[in-house]
Design a protein around this motif. Sequence first.
Motif: not given
Length: 167
Positions: A63-76, A115-130
């Motif tokens: 919960l706090p880790l996700g908020a931190y990642v969303l709020a901080r600089r991206k891509g590094d 179930l949705l999380v099990l689909v969304m997380i791999p999808r999110g990672i795949h999109l980042a890699r692409r």
Amino acid sequence: MNELAHPGVTIPLRDRLIVALGALAAGALLLAFVHGLASGAVARSSMHSLWLALHLAAVVPALPLGAYVLARRKGDALHRALGKLWAVLMLVTALSSFGLRGLTGNLSPIHLLSLLVLVMIPRGIHLARRHRIEAHRRVMSLTYLGLAVAALFTLLPGRLLGTWLFS
Ligand code: HEM
């Protein structure tokens, strides 16, 4: 401009609202825990399930880790490292939930979120890699929103944390 944002890139209002909801949920969970300790409800709870221990051990830091990642600089490099850690915590949260059947004695509607999380997380990672960054951002923000909403729903009367908060 938010100082945590990447230079020249602001955090979208949508993400700010989602982070605020996550902070609200984290505060409410902390209140439930403190109140439960004070009233003795935590001590009275039977929490002998290994699945529940695993579920909470993954989801509480997520919960706090996700908020931190969303709020901080991206891509590094730190974004990638913390993002991977958050993804693992979310997968453990979702997988461990299939060992929890307390509410109905069987699978419940909340397992659809798992179930949705099990689909969304791999999808999110795949999109980042692409390098489909906007889509990656949307998928991860929405998954975090699901986490924050699920956290608030754990405080309903009758659920374990609701008992801690209201007893
Ligand atoms: C900070 C957020 C969360 C906390 C503190 C939390 C805590 C809990 C607790 C204490 C239980 C035991 C049942 C009860 O509440 O009495 C539970 C069950 C469950 N949780 Fe979570 N959870 C959170 C987020 C999530 C998320 C994000 C998912 C889905 C990916 C999830 C899926 C489930 C499922 C499916 C169950 C079993 C429900 C049932 O008994 O039928 N939880 N959770």
